[in-house]
Structures are given as structure tokens and as C-alpha cells.
Design a protein around this motif. Sequence first.
Motif, PDB file in Angstrom:
ATOM      1  N   ALA A 175       1.492 -11.643  -2.991  1.00 35.91           N
ATOM      2  CA  ALA A 175       2.180  -9.917  -3.751  1.00 35.91           C
ATOM      3  C   ALA A 175       3.360  -9.656  -3.564  1.00 35.91           C
ATOM      4  O   ALA A 175       3.494  -9.232  -5.218  1.00 35.91           O
ATOM      5  CB  ALA A 175       1.497  -9.273  -2.191  1.00 35.91           C
ATOM      6  N   SER A 219      -0.508  -6.510  -6.969  1.00 34.79           N
ATOM      7  CA  SER A 219      -1.762  -5.853  -6.211  1.00 34.79           C
ATOM      8  C   SER A 219      -2.706  -6.596  -7.324  1.00 34.79           C
ATOM      9  O   SER A 219      -3.739  -7.201  -5.725  1.00 34.79           O
ATOM     10  CB  SER A 219      -1.702  -4.841  -5.701  1.00 34.79           C
ATOM     11  N   THR A 263      -6.373  -0.999  -4.380  1.00 39.07           N
ATOM     12  CA  THR A 263      -6.090  -2.135  -4.589  1.00 39.07           C
ATOM     13  C   THR A 263      -5.277  -0.932  -6.562  1.00 39.07           C
ATOM     14  O   THR A 263      -4.149  -1.319  -7.002  1.00 39.07           O
ATOM     15  CB  THR A 263      -6.853  -3.285  -5.675  1.00 39.07           C
ATOM     16  N   THR A 272       5.018  -4.211  -4.197  1.00 40.64           N
ATOM     17  CA  THR A 272       3.744  -5.000  -4.987  1.00 40.64           C
ATOM     18  C   THR A 272       3.105  -5.412  -2.663  1.00 40.64           C
ATOM     19  O   THR A 272       2.434  -4.947  -2.921  1.00 40.64           O
ATOM     20  CB  THR A 272       3.708  -6.079  -5.508  1.00 40.64           C
ATOM     21  N   VAL A 324      -0.546  -3.882  -0.489  1.00 40.99           N
ATOM     22  CA  VAL A 324      -1.097  -4.488   0.111  1.00 40.99           C
ATOM     23  C   VAL A 324      -1.491  -4.411   1.352  1.00 40.99           C
ATOM     24  O   VAL A 324      -1.714  -4.626   2.045  1.00 40.99           O
ATOM     25  CB  VAL A 324      -0.774  -5.701  -0.389  1.00 40.99           C
TER      26      VAL A 324
END
Length: 408
Positions: free
Chosen positions: A256, A262, A291, A376, A380
Motif C-alpha cells: 500500500a 488500496s 477497499t 493509503t 488498508v
Amino acid sequence: MGGSLAVRILIGFVAGICVGLAFKSLGWQPPIELSGLLGDLFLRALRMVVIPLIFSSLALSVAQLSDIARLSRLSCWTVVYYLVTNAIAVMIGLALVNVIQPGSGLPIGDGKPPQLPPLQLKTLVLNIIPANPIEALAKGEMLALIFLSLLTGAALLSAKDVGEPIQRLLNSVLQVTMVVVHWLLSVAPVGVFGLAVRLAAEFGLAVFLPLTKYAFTVILGLAIHGLFALPVLALLFARVHPFGYLRHFMPALLTAFSTSSSSATLPVTLECAERAGVHSEVRNFVLPLGTTINMDGTALYEAVAACFVAQVYGIHLSFTQQLLIFITANLAAIGAAGIPAGGLVTMPFVFQSVGLPLKGIALILPIDRFLDMFRTTINVLGDIIGCSVVQRAMNFEKQSSVEAPLGA
Ligand code: ASP
């Protein structure tokens, strides 16, 4: 393999940064471009498997639930988790940006206004139900994909035996896609290396200096959310040792960080979740859905960015306006695509809600790509912790117990 893959990805990333800095100082442009190409190939390969992966895993996870009541419970817990964690993230961001005031006293930049189309909430909502599913999938419209997958899963669940052949087909699509994911993971360190070389070569100190306080506010907020708020939730509600559990997900977090996507990370996250013993019904539901719609990092980022720009322009935001930012930042994060700079596309929506000048987005563009890596990772991480919380809430048994629950 989780550990050694994470180490190899980390080595690829660090080596890429060093090599990128060396290439930059020597002025060697062609090798930088070649490495970037290598990284892009890896990123595209990951994104290539995302649509079949989301469709098969999400539809199957719903279809394989024993009944509709179970589906309602699973979706309720998951959505409650998403909403609560997104809200916590935005609150952390708003608190910090008000205390630190990163935009006060900054001269207004003369960056060119970005060409971002204003996002219409109505269009976003309408696109969830695609008139032409094939077109929506071809365009990679993720909310439409989620809707189609959930609908297919629910229909299969109701259809029972009649849907059996489709379920078998979806199962085999999922298994075969995961084989491709294994292959991609084996070349992940090389792909990450390529991305890191270009990243190191692109960024200079000059870009950061005027925005240091802003970057610090965003990263501090993300760190508080990722290292404190989410682990505490895992400890309290999932009763797992957060850092022991997260050990299994290091490859996903590093992917990530280095891809800033993601969606592209989803195949890796699913693989790690399987190894961490997350129940298949939970991981195949929570991760693909998360996601696309659970983006704590993006939500926090959008709120901080809006307040930062207001501070730079000397615009005082009242409590009600900050409340509007709170709401729209949450919605904008749900609507954002899990791709690099996906959050930027939905940012005008937040700005417009309180009448901030859209050209203010130009101020934060220079370091958006850099901050994208951090947000990001938190996006995640939110999905990963979500798996443990929902698994516990649903009383699912672990499929292969790797981390014993606390007090078990
Ligand atoms: N890059 C982020 C993600 O993929 C989205 C964003 O730009 O905030 O999760």
C-alpha cells in the motif's frame, strides 16, 4: 512467507529510494524512466486482477452465508465499523488542524489551479446502479462493481441449488485469480523497487519546505489513527494483540505504501488475511468492500486539506462549517477510488460544501503524491483491523489460528 516477503519488499523499497536518489544526482533520466515503467507494469498487473477478485470474493462471501439474517448481521457490523472508524479519523484530523494551524500565515501560492471536475453527489449515487453493467466494469467503476457483486451474491443465496453452478464457477475464478496473485507477489520486490526509484527521483526538498507543517499535521493524524485508535479498537473489540496480528499483514502495508493504491493492494491483503487465519467469509466480504468504501486515511486527509486551505486564505470556518467538512469528508472518502490520487478527485466535493476556492487544491498538489503513500497505508490498515473486529462480532471461528485471541 509473510515475514520474508515483507522483508524482500522492504529491501526493494529502500534500495529503490537509494538508487533513485543516486540516479537523480547523476542526472540519469533514462534509467529512472525504465524503473518507473517496471513499477507501472507491476501496478497494472495488480489492478488487472482486482475486478475478478472483488466480484468473485464478494459475491461468494454473500452466497455462502447460511441465510439472509446472517448477511444482514455481517453487513451491519461491517458498515458500522467503517462509519465509526472513518468518523474517528476525521475527528482526529480536524482536532489536529485546529490546534496546529498549519495554514496560518502561509503566503498564498501561485500554483496553477488543478483541472478537477466538481464531483456531484447525485452522479455518485446514480452510478452505484449501472444501467450497463459491462460498461461500468470496463470503466472500473468500483461502487457499481460492489453493488453488482453484492446483488449477485444475495441472488445466489436466495436461489439456493439453482445457483450452485454459478457458485462453483465463481469459486474457481477466485482460486485461479489467487494463483496469479501468488505469481505477482513473487515479483513484488522488483515492482516496488521500480516505483521507489521514480518516487525518490521525483521529490525534492524544495517541494516540501513550505508545506512541512501541513505534511506533519497529516502524517501525525494518520499515525495517531493507525498506531493508536485502530489498534485500541482491535484490542477492545476483536480481542487480538494488534501488533502481533498486523505482523501477518506487513506485505500488504508495504505494498500500500509503495503503490499508493488500496485497490492494487487488495490481492496482497487477501492473501495475508488468509495466512493470518481470517475466516474466508469475513475476509472476502470486509476487504473488497473496504477497499472501495472504507478509507480512513483519505477521510482524514480531505478534512485536513480543506481546513488547511481555508487557513491559508484566511477564511474562518465556523463549527457548522467544520461539521459540514466532517460529513462531506466521510462521503468523499467513500466515493474515492482506491487508486493513486483517488482522494484528490473527490476533494472538490468537500471544498464546495463550504464554499472554499477550488484553486486552493493547487496548494497541496506538490506533496499529494507523497502523502498518498501514508493515507493509503492507513486505508488498508483500517480494512485489516476491520477483519478482526467483524470476525469477533460475528463469532466466526478462525480458519487457522495464528494469533490466539486475548484471554482465550
Ligand atoms: N490512494 C488512496 C487509496 O488508494 C486514495 C486516495 O487518494 O486517498 O486508498
